[in-house]
Design a protein around this motif. Sequence first.
Motif, PDB file in Angstrom:
ATOM      1  N   LYS A   1       0.845  -1.191   0.000  1.00 28.88           N
ATOM      2  CA  LYS A   1       0.000   0.000   0.000  1.00 28.88           C
ATOM      3  C   LYS A   1       0.885   1.247   0.000  1.00 28.88           C
ATOM      4  O   LYS A   1       1.909   1.310   0.693  1.00 28.88           O
ATOM      5  CB  LYS A   1      -0.916   0.027   1.225  1.00 28.88           C
ATOM      6  N   LEU A   2       0.458   2.238  -0.768  1.00 22.36           N
ATOM      7  CA  LEU A   2       1.101   3.548  -0.772  1.00 22.36           C
ATOM      8  C   LEU A   2       0.128   4.548  -0.149  1.00 22.36           C
ATOM      9  O   LEU A   2      -0.988   4.712  -0.643  1.00 22.36           O
ATOM     10  CB  LEU A   2       1.457   3.967  -2.196  1.00 22.36           C
ATOM     11  N   PHE A   3       0.543   5.182   0.936  1.00 20.48           N
ATOM     12  CA  PHE A   3      -0.350   6.056   1.681  1.00 20.48           C
ATOM     13  C   PHE A   3       0.200   7.484   1.720  1.00 20.48           C
ATOM     14  O   PHE A   3       1.398   7.703   1.899  1.00 20.48           O
ATOM     15  CB  PHE A   3      -0.514   5.581   3.131  1.00 20.48           C
TER      16      PHE A   3
ATOM     17  N   ASP B   1      -4.298   3.530   7.762  1.00 20.58           N
ATOM     18  CA  ASP B   1      -3.549   2.697   8.681  1.00 20.58           C
ATOM     19  C   ASP B   1      -3.879   1.235   8.423  1.00 20.58           C
ATOM     20  O   ASP B   1      -4.978   0.903   7.948  1.00 20.58           O
ATOM     21  CB  ASP B   1      -3.882   3.057  10.130  1.00 20.58           C
ATOM     22  N   LEU B   2      -2.923   0.381   8.745  1.00 17.46           N
ATOM     23  CA  LEU B   2      -3.104  -1.054   8.584  1.00 17.46           C
ATOM     24  C   LEU B   2      -3.078  -1.722   9.945  1.00 17.46           C
ATOM     25  O   LEU B   2      -2.388  -1.283  10.865  1.00 17.46           O
ATOM     26  CB  LEU B   2      -1.994  -1.638   7.697  1.00 17.46           C
TER      27      LEU B   2
ATOM     28  N   VAL C   1      -5.909  -8.205   6.209  1.00 17.61           N
ATOM     29  CA  VAL C   1      -5.451  -7.201   7.172  1.00 17.61           C
ATOM     30  C   VAL C   1      -6.411  -6.016   7.134  1.00 17.61           C
ATOM     31  O   VAL C   1      -6.774  -5.520   6.065  1.00 17.61           O
ATOM     32  CB  VAL C   1      -4.026  -6.740   6.822  1.00 17.61           C
ATOM     33  N   SER C   2      -6.844  -5.598   8.300  1.00 18.03           N
ATOM     34  CA  SER C   2      -7.790  -4.482   8.345  1.00 18.03           C
ATOM     35  C   SER C   2      -7.112  -3.196   7.885  1.00 18.03           C
ATOM     36  O   SER C   2      -5.951  -2.927   8.211  1.00 18.03           O
ATOM     37  CB  SER C   2      -8.351  -4.305   9.756  1.00 18.03           C
TER      38      SER C   2
ATOM     39  N   LEU D   1     -13.584   1.191   7.972  1.00 20.16           N
ATOM     40  CA  LEU D   1     -12.802  -0.040   8.031  1.00 20.16           C
ATOM     41  C   LEU D   1     -13.282  -1.001   6.948  1.00 20.16           C
ATOM     42  O   LEU D   1     -14.438  -0.943   6.523  1.00 20.16           O
ATOM     43  CB  LEU D   1     -12.933  -0.725   9.405  1.00 20.16           C
ATOM     44  N   ASN D   2     -12.390  -1.890   6.547  1.00 13.42           N
ATOM     45  CA  ASN D   2     -12.767  -2.888   5.546  1.00 13.42           C
ATOM     46  C   ASN D   2     -13.115  -4.231   6.166  1.00 13.42           C
ATOM     47  O   ASN D   2     -13.316  -5.225   5.472  1.00 13.42           O
ATOM     48  CB  ASN D   2     -11.628  -3.070   4.537  1.00 13.42           C
ATOM     49  N   THR D   3     -13.179  -4.279   7.509  1.00 12.92           N
ATOM     50  CA  THR D   3     -13.538  -5.515   8.212  1.00 12.92           C
ATOM     51  C   THR D   3     -14.539  -5.220   9.312  1.00 12.92           C
ATOM     52  O   THR D   3     -14.679  -4.079   9.766  1.00 12.92           O
ATOM     53  CB  THR D   3     -12.304  -6.184   8.842  1.00 12.92           C
ATOM     54  N   ILE D   4     -15.210  -6.276   9.765  1.00 12.62           N
ATOM     55  CA  ILE D   4     -16.136  -6.155  10.887  1.00 12.62           C
ATOM     56  C   ILE D   4     -16.073  -7.433  11.711  1.00 12.62           C
ATOM     57  O   ILE D   4     -15.838  -8.525  11.167  1.00 12.62           O
ATOM     58  CB  ILE D   4     -17.581  -5.894  10.403  1.00 12.62           C
ATOM     59  N   SER D   5     -16.233  -7.312  13.011  1.00 15.80           N
ATOM     60  CA  SER D   5     -16.251  -8.477  13.891  1.00 15.80           C
ATOM     61  C   SER D   5     -17.669  -9.036  13.956  1.00 15.80           C
ATOM     62  O   SER D   5     -18.608  -8.313  14.303  1.00 15.80           O
ATOM     63  CB  SER D   5     -15.769  -8.101  15.292  1.00 15.80           C
TER      64      SER D   5
END
Length: 887
Positions: free
Chosen positions: A590-592, A618-619, A644-645, A678-682
């Motif tokens: 990733k380029l941030f 952020d990762l 990875v989130s 976020l790209n994830t969820i619990s």
Amino acid sequence: MKHILLIKLLCFIGIVSVSAQKPIKGTVKDSNGKGIESVNVNLKDAEGNIINFTRTNKNGEFNLSVKNDQIVGYKIEASSIGYKKQSISITDLTQSQDLILQASETNLETVTVKNRPSLMAKGDTLNYRTSDFADKQDRSIGDVLKKMPGIEVAENGKISYNGKSISNLYVDGDNLLDDKYNIGTKSIPQGAVDKVQVIQNDQPIKMMRKNNMSDDVALNLVIKDDAKLKVMGDATIGAGTPDRFDENLTAMLFNKKLKFINNIKGNNIGNDPGIDLTSHNLSDYLKRLDNSKPSGLLSTGAAGVPSLPQSRYLFNKAGVLNLNNLYKFNQDLQLRANISYLYDERKQQYNKFSQTYLSDQTISYSEFQNNEINPQKLRAQFNLNGNAEKHYLNNNFVLDYAPFKTTSAFSINNVAANQILKQETFDISNEFNYRKKLKSDDVINLYSYFNSTSQPEILNILPGLNADVLNNGNSYLGLNQYIKLPTWYTNNYISFAFVKGGFAQTYKAGFNLQQQNLNSELYRIQNDQTSELVSQNTVNDLKWFKNRVYADATYEYTNDKIKAGLSLPLSYNRISYNDPLNALDKSLQKLFLNPSMNIKYQTGIENFVTANYSFKNDLGGIDDVYRGTILKNYRSLFANDAPVSETKAHNIGAGFNFRKAMQMFFLNVGANYSDIELNTISSYSLSNNIQQRIVLPLENHFKTLSLNANTSKYIFAWKSTLNAGVIFSQSKYNQLQNGELLPFNTKTITYRAGIEAKLTNFVNWSYNASYAVTDNRAEIADAIKTNFQQLRQQSALAITTVRNVYLNLSAEHLFTHQSSQPNLKYLFADMNVKYKILKMKTDLEFGITNLTNIKQFDAIYLSANSLTTGTYLIPGRVAMLKATFNF
């Protein structure tokens, strides 16, 4: 004839003398180019001696003379009331020596009304005289800080000034305690402190003060001259019933070469000595290091603590050794050692009933725990600091060792079991920072940080629980969860700062590396004592490697009115991780670009507004991607099935700070809004006996708005400090439970008010109250709603009854309301009598806490769609007799 020759000789000498005088001409103007009249102009030689002097005329012009051409090191110095002093070196007598004076902040006049406290402001420093706010009953400087308008001291000892947390507590200008300043505020006698200085825009690095962009606030305790000449301290011996003790020995010295505060204490009366080791700005420090790692993957369950001051509910037997020593080789070089060891034995007993409300069902469980907790902490920190005008060196070496053991008997839904949790953290790090100012005033900065950590964890549970999930429905003897997570991390960079006038450009380039290895196994023990893996899905052998290469361009501007900064950090991030046992082998790149900007505008000498904006990608870390299931505690199984989130966060804020130091009035208002994607969820699967979590690749949003306003005012007629404040926060987020996506809206508003009053010369009174209301609502049809209200009041009365005899009475009232539960009401009361034997420098004290002998405390906790009620066993009435000798 001789007379004529003599007259001619004298005239010749005079002519030669006059011809030897070299004229120096110049002007003095303000920042707008207008000449300033009546400015004092001095001509100084290389040793600083005044050779000649004059004043400017109405046009700002001046004339001076020098007797010879040897002007190496000579300077012209101009000064005038209302302007900053300015000087220039003379290099060419034929040129006009022109100076520009900048307007300076006018020092606020000291309030001189007899018997009234006063504040004095000088530039960025605000001075409180300790004697103006201290009373005879105040022992430490911490007791007095609570009475000073504009300064707030939280229950955990954290200090804030006009709404902003302090970055450091200095003792006579030296950073002796390194952010763990509770021992200082508790131990330093108030009578030894002449002044408390609030330093706004604190910049401890000398070479950075010329173009100071710092927005930090620090406190400096100015020690009285006579208190610097000897070792001070106190020794306390206390005994009480039932079977209580409280011991303390403190020694301190504050001279120019050597400063120390060394302390050993122990008690079993509920006072946690570990609070003295609290680092109040730890989160900011860890954020700067950028070394994310789980603090611990296992626990014994979510017992929580009651909403009471710790001293009211803690069963402990604890001791701490806390050594803080600083030696100054000279004004620019010092060595500091901070060494501490904490040993604690705690007991905790509670019952808890929890309900989670879903649209079509309610998940309920009850549990009981009887815990014996044994935390230990050993920390050794050595700091070498060289801080001069042209160079800066800071090397910080830290070693932490923290074994932690919890043994508990528990039951969940009337099923009894026992568990033992062992955690052992060993952490070693070294941080090196070197800055060098070049002849051009530009600065080069070299930085290197190294860290190595190991944190093995073991959780044993007997007998085996949730057999339907963990043992095919068959009863079994127990579970053993093992985890190892060694971590290695380094961060290194070089930066150049180009400074010209009020403008600074800083360019940074660096890299960091993180390497981790997560090993975990979950074993079950069958009734025949054989041990086996619960399944192949409960094993992890995950290797993680993360590296980041970054560059940052920062632009800063400062003058008397404005401070502004723009940062443009660009980073290339690469993460690779693999686990052959779980057929996992992935990587990402990733380029941030994470821009941020801030501005501070001085609307007046004492008032300013601020605004800031940041966007950050952020990762996540290794705990986002492990595939093998981990038994987090006796009722929680966690795993992941997502990449990875990745977090994208927008944050915007604004604030206004207002003060009138002469009137002792302080006000601050702030607002902040954040939008996190976020790209994830619990995803949680809940039942009455067990909770299973798996992280899934699903977009999730967190939106938070917070508003706050706080004010503090000293009322001279009442000899009282009043304070009040309000905080509003609103959060919107999603929860995925039992396959149902629930969007929640949570609102909390908290009101607080207080007073520190001197009713008469022998009676002081304090009162503090806070009222909080929390509303949770699921934004769906037939919405799930919960509401929580709590009022907390504290009051104390300090009375001087007869000479050197002091009586203290205090009370605390708590009221809790939740619509589906009965109201909770508690009233605690304490009493203390102190007699000072002045000739022996000894205090005798007798005190009783919890006069009403309350031994059980009920509490309510509210979170989203979950309501928990708990019943805690707390210490009853305790009586103590103490003797304290002061030296």
